[in-house]
Design a protein around this motif. Sequence first.
Motif, PDB file in Angstrom:
ATOM      1  N   ARG A  20       1.073  -1.831   0.104  1.00 15.71           N
ATOM      2  CA  ARG A  20       0.188   0.047  -0.056  1.00 15.71           C
ATOM      3  C   ARG A  20       0.842   1.205  -0.266  1.00 15.71           C
ATOM      4  O   ARG A  20       0.458   2.159  -0.669  1.00 15.71           O
ATOM      5  N   LEU A  21       2.046   1.287   0.436  1.00 18.41           N
ATOM      6  CA  LEU A  21       2.928   2.240   0.694  1.00 18.41           C
ATOM      7  C   LEU A  21       3.542   2.985  -0.674  1.00 18.41           C
ATOM      8  O   LEU A  21       2.846   4.272  -0.354  1.00 18.41           O
ATOM      9  N   GLU A  22       3.878   2.150  -1.598  1.00 24.58           N
ATOM     10  CA  GLU A  22       4.324   2.113  -2.953  1.00 24.58           C
ATOM     11  C   GLU A  22       3.790   2.334  -3.577  1.00 24.58           C
ATOM     12  O   GLU A  22       3.424   3.787  -4.157  1.00 24.58           O
ATOM     13  N   GLU A  23       1.973   2.828  -3.513  1.00 25.99           N
ATOM     14  CA  GLU A  23       1.118   3.158  -4.211  1.00 25.99           C
ATOM     15  C   GLU A  23       0.371   4.834  -3.659  1.00 25.99           C
ATOM     16  O   GLU A  23       0.678   5.671  -4.324  1.00 25.99           O
ATOM     17  N   LEU A  24       1.105   4.927  -2.373  1.00 25.63           N
ATOM     18  CA  LEU A  24       1.275   6.029  -1.726  1.00 25.63           C
ATOM     19  C   LEU A  24       1.421   6.782  -2.210  1.00 25.63           C
ATOM     20  O   LEU A  24       1.947   7.866  -2.409  1.00 25.63           O
ATOM     21  N   VAL A  25       3.553   6.373  -1.750  1.00 28.12           N
ATOM     22  CA  VAL A  25       4.348   6.777  -2.362  1.00 28.12           C
ATOM     23  C   VAL A  25       4.322   7.807  -3.446  1.00 28.12           C
ATOM     24  O   VAL A  25       5.003   9.133  -3.716  1.00 28.12           O
ATOM     25  N   ALA A  26       3.566   7.159  -5.073  1.00 27.41           N
ATOM     26  CA  ALA A  26       3.245   7.778  -6.182  1.00 27.41           C
ATOM     27  C   ALA A  26       2.637   9.162  -5.811  1.00 27.41           C
ATOM     28  O   ALA A  26       2.657  10.202  -6.441  1.00 27.41           O
ATOM     29  N   GLU A  27       1.341   9.410  -5.349  1.00 22.80           N
ATOM     30  CA  GLU A  27       0.332   9.976  -4.976  1.00 22.80           C
ATOM     31  C   GLU A  27       0.652  10.939  -4.406  1.00 22.80           C
ATOM     32  O   GLU A  27       0.782  12.042  -4.630  1.00 22.80           O
TER      33      GLU A  27
END
Length: 254
Positions: free
Chosen positions: A45-52
């Motif tokens: 989930r963190l990887e998706e958040l980082v992109a955002e």
Amino acid sequence: MTFKADLAGRKILITGASSGLGAHFARVAARNGGSVAVAARRTDRLEELVAELGELGAPQAVAIGLDVGDGASIHACVADVVAQLGGLDILVNNAGIARSGLAIDQTAEDFDAVMSVNLRGVWLMAIATSRHWRDTGTPGNIINIASILGERVSLGTASYCVSKAGVVQMTKALALEFARNNIRVNAIEPGYFETEINEGYFETDAGKATIRQIPMRRIGRFEDLDGPFLLLASDASRFMTGAAVPVDGGHLLA
């Protein structure tokens, strides 16, 4: 001198950032110019958040695996943040869990699990980051995410209430000790907000009864926390330490 509640140039570590309030605080920090390290066990989930976060304006955004119940994981996380962001200015101690049910029916393992994350984990994160700031001679800022249940109680959440009361007292005790090292420690006490921990509760009869007890007659919206968060994270609160700020629609008054 007038200060803006912006986070330009600040390097911020947020625990429990894979969902809920942690992810929201990360987005607020990014929109206001902060570089953000988001940490949690659920790294997918963190990887998706980082992109955002990059799209929202964060100069840097990184994801770091973290288990706040594991001291070695905490020390590795702090070192990783400092290395990847080039420093650390603010810790947002947000990771938390709950075990619902009457205390008389809870197991020792249930109690220990809540204390390990909500109290011990907050303590270990605060100590690890503060040692970094002390040893490098740099100022620091800790924002603990407590709860109004640290000051009042509700049925079926005894261990959670105990843990959050501990966080409130920890905030004050560490603020007193750390002030000599130019480290501030404050807390936000959210009232009732819908998160993964209580998902669906406010649609039940008990949840609707809870809402009726809130003077403003509604639960919080995540954006209701933006102002208090930016206050404590920025120089606008430079003379505040040891404060616990309720954001609860007046619930503590009821």
